[in-house]
Design a protein around this motif. Structure first.
Motif, short mmCIF file in Angstrom:
data_model
loop_
_atom_site.label_atom_id
_atom_site.label_comp_id
_atom_site.label_asym_id
_atom_site.label_seq_id
_atom_site.Cartn_x
_atom_site.Cartn_y
_atom_site.Cartn_z
N VAL A 59 0.84 -1.20 0.00
CA VAL A 59 0.00 0.00 0.00
C VAL A 59 0.87 1.25 0.00
CG1 VAL A 59 -1.79 1.28 1.23
CG2 VAL A 59 -1.87 -1.22 1.15
N ARG A 60 1.88 1.27 0.85
CA ARG A 60 2.75 2.45 0.92
C ARG A 60 3.42 2.72 -0.43
NH1 ARG A 60 4.21 -0.35 5.80
NH2 ARG A 60 3.14 0.59 7.59
N TYR A 61 3.86 1.67 -1.10
CA TYR A 61 4.53 1.83 -2.39
C TYR A 61 3.56 2.39 -3.43
CZ TYR A 61 7.37 0.84 -6.51
OH TYR A 61 8.10 0.97 -7.67
N LEU A 62 2.35 1.85 -3.47
CA LEU A 62 1.37 2.32 -4.45
C LEU A 62 0.98 3.77 -4.20
CD1 LEU A 62 -0.96 -0.83 -4.67
CD2 LEU A 62 0.71 -0.06 -6.35
N VAL A 63 0.82 4.12 -2.93
CA VAL A 63 0.47 5.50 -2.59
C VAL A 63 1.59 6.46 -3.01
CG1 VAL A 63 0.07 7.09 -0.65
CG2 VAL A 63 -1.14 4.90 -0.75
N LYS A 64 2.82 6.03 -2.84
CA LYS A 64 3.96 6.87 -3.19
C LYS A 64 4.17 6.94 -4.70
CE LYS A 64 8.99 7.21 -2.56
NZ LYS A 64 10.18 6.57 -1.92
N ARG A 65 3.97 5.80 -5.37
CA ARG A 65 4.31 5.72 -6.80
C ARG A 65 3.23 6.29 -7.71
NH1 ARG A 65 4.53 6.09 -11.19
NH2 ARG A 65 5.64 4.99 -12.84
N LEU A 68 -7.63 1.64 -8.05
CA LEU A 68 -7.98 0.67 -7.01
C LEU A 68 -8.03 1.38 -5.67
CD1 LEU A 68 -5.19 -0.10 -5.29
CD2 LEU A 68 -4.74 -1.52 -7.27
N TYR A 69 -8.69 0.73 -4.72
CA TYR A 69 -8.78 1.24 -3.37
C TYR A 69 -7.85 0.43 -2.47
CZ TYR A 69 -13.04 3.33 -5.23
OH TYR A 69 -13.94 4.02 -6.01
N ALA A 70 -7.33 1.08 -1.45
CA ALA A 70 -6.42 0.40 -0.54
C ALA A 70 -6.75 0.77 0.90
CB ALA A 70 -4.97 0.76 -0.84
N GLN A 71 -6.77 -0.23 1.76
CA GLN A 71 -7.00 -0.06 3.20
C GLN A 71 -5.73 -0.45 3.93
OE1 GLN A 71 -10.10 -2.62 4.71
NE2 GLN A 71 -9.87 -1.93 6.82
N ILE A 72 -5.28 0.40 4.84
CA ILE A 72 -4.09 0.10 5.63
C ILE A 72 -4.34 0.53 7.06
CG2 ILE A 72 -2.99 2.30 5.00
CD1 ILE A 72 -0.27 0.86 5.17
N ALA A 73 -3.87 -0.30 8.01
CA ALA A 73 -4.12 -0.01 9.43
C ALA A 73 -3.26 -0.94 10.28
CB ALA A 73 -5.59 -0.23 9.77
N ASP A 118 12.78 -4.51 6.53
CA ASP A 118 11.90 -4.48 5.36
C ASP A 118 12.39 -5.43 4.28
OD1 ASP A 118 10.50 -2.57 6.67
OD2 ASP A 118 10.74 -1.00 5.18
N CYS A 119 11.44 -6.09 3.63
CA CYS A 119 11.75 -7.08 2.59
C CYS A 119 11.10 -6.63 1.29
CB CYS A 119 11.27 -8.47 2.99
SG CYS A 119 11.60 -9.75 1.76
N ALA A 120 11.85 -5.88 0.48
CA ALA A 120 11.32 -5.40 -0.79
C ALA A 120 10.98 -6.55 -1.72
CB ALA A 120 12.32 -4.46 -1.46
N ALA A 121 11.71 -7.66 -1.62
CA ALA A 121 11.43 -8.82 -2.47
C ALA A 121 10.04 -9.37 -2.19
CB ALA A 121 12.49 -9.90 -2.25
N GLY A 122 9.64 -9.39 -0.93
CA GLY A 122 8.30 -9.86 -0.58
C GLY A 122 7.22 -8.92 -1.08
N THR A 123 7.46 -7.62 -0.93
CA THR A 123 6.50 -6.63 -1.42
C THR A 123 6.34 -6.75 -2.93
OG1 THR A 123 7.01 -5.11 0.39
CG2 THR A 123 6.03 -4.16 -1.59
#
Length: 277
Positions: free
Chosen positions: A30-36, A87-92, A187-192
């Motif tokens: 979610v953080r990556y999509l919001v930033k990108r 798309l919509y994204a929920q993060i919490a 953080d694991c960028a490979a997993g993201t």
């Protein structure tokens, strides 16, 4: 499950910090999509009643010389992927209390947004090698991955939300990436990136993961240095690599559809279960 599902209409993805989010791989989607991509906050769920503030503590921050408290909360984003698709994204943070009420509020928002599908995401520590593509387990309303069929035990809010979405009549899916348990909690960028690839195949969209690819290579290189400095760990990773390759070979041969290949898969899975006991 076929990863390339024909999804019509916007999708709502959901990821939660905490127990369900090894190395922050799921919430970083979610953080990556919001930033990108172009994005905006469109909804929130009030934190009161859902959190234990001794577990999910409010944060103190200073802005323009003034002290402010930032409380844990649920945020929904509208993310524009291109001129025709969003798309919509929920993060919490994972809630501490009243999960069914929380899921009900989440799905009510999904209904308000006219989401066509709810996709929950998670990341878990597992016995897998960093030198191979990280495994991604995908399940939906008609197909379950092997781990879902065989698992009995505690679950987190993504599983509860996924089941609540099914009960409410949503098209739904869950995606979980496995993270090598021997590498700690950085953080694991490979997993993201693996979760983004799986999501992209499902909705028919290719995400720009250029930045993640660079970070994933750095993560892999650092892990390899760690393994080279520890003979015992190196032997363990070699064992994981053999198991991984055996499972991949069995799956590939099973794709031929012969009874002998299906038997080989069962034997390989039984062998892997014995090694994990």
């Amino acid at each position: 499950m076929s990863e390339e599902a024909n999804v019509q209409g916007p999708v709502m993805i959901a990821a939660f910090e905490g127990w369900n989010d090894a190395c922050q791989a799921a919430t970083n989607v979610v953080r990556y999509l919001v930033k990108r991509y172009e994005s905006r906050e469109i909804r929130h769920i009030d934190c009161d009643g859902f959190y234990d503030y001794q577990v999910a503590r409010p944060m103190l921050c200073h802005v323009s010389g003034r002290a402010n408290l930032v409380w844990p909360q649920t945020t929904f984003y509208d993310i524009t992927l291109d001129a025709r698709r969003h798309l919509y994204a929920q993060i919490a943070p994972e809630p501490n209390y009243r999960w069914m009420e929380y899921c009900s509020q989440s799905l009510h928002i999904a209904e308000e947004l006219d989401a066509a599908q709810v996709v929950t995401m998670g990341a878990m520590f597992s016995d897998c090698p960093h030198t191979r593509p990280l495994p991604v387990a995908l399940s939906d309303g008609t197909h379950q991955c092997e781990c879902d069929r065989e698992y009995n035990g505690p679950v987190g809010i993504p599983t509860v939300l996924d089941m609540a979405a099914a009960d409410r009549g949503f098209s739904h899916a869950s995606m979980w990436v496995s993270i090598p348990q021997y590498l700690g909690s950085d953080d694991c960028a490979a997993g993201t990136m693996r979760l983004l690839d799986a999501l992209g195949k499902r909705i028919g969209f290719t995400f720009d993961t250029t930045e993640l690819k660079r970070k994933a290579e750095q993560w892999k290189a650092q892990a390899s240095v760690l393994v080279r400095c520890n003979d015992q760990l190196g032997e363990y990773v070699e064992h994981l690599e053999r198991d991984y390759d055996l499972k991949c070979k069995a799956d590939e041969e099973a794709g031929l559809g012969t009874p002998q290949c299906e038997q080989l898969v069962r034997e390989a899975e039984a062998f892997l279960r014995q090694m994990g006991e």
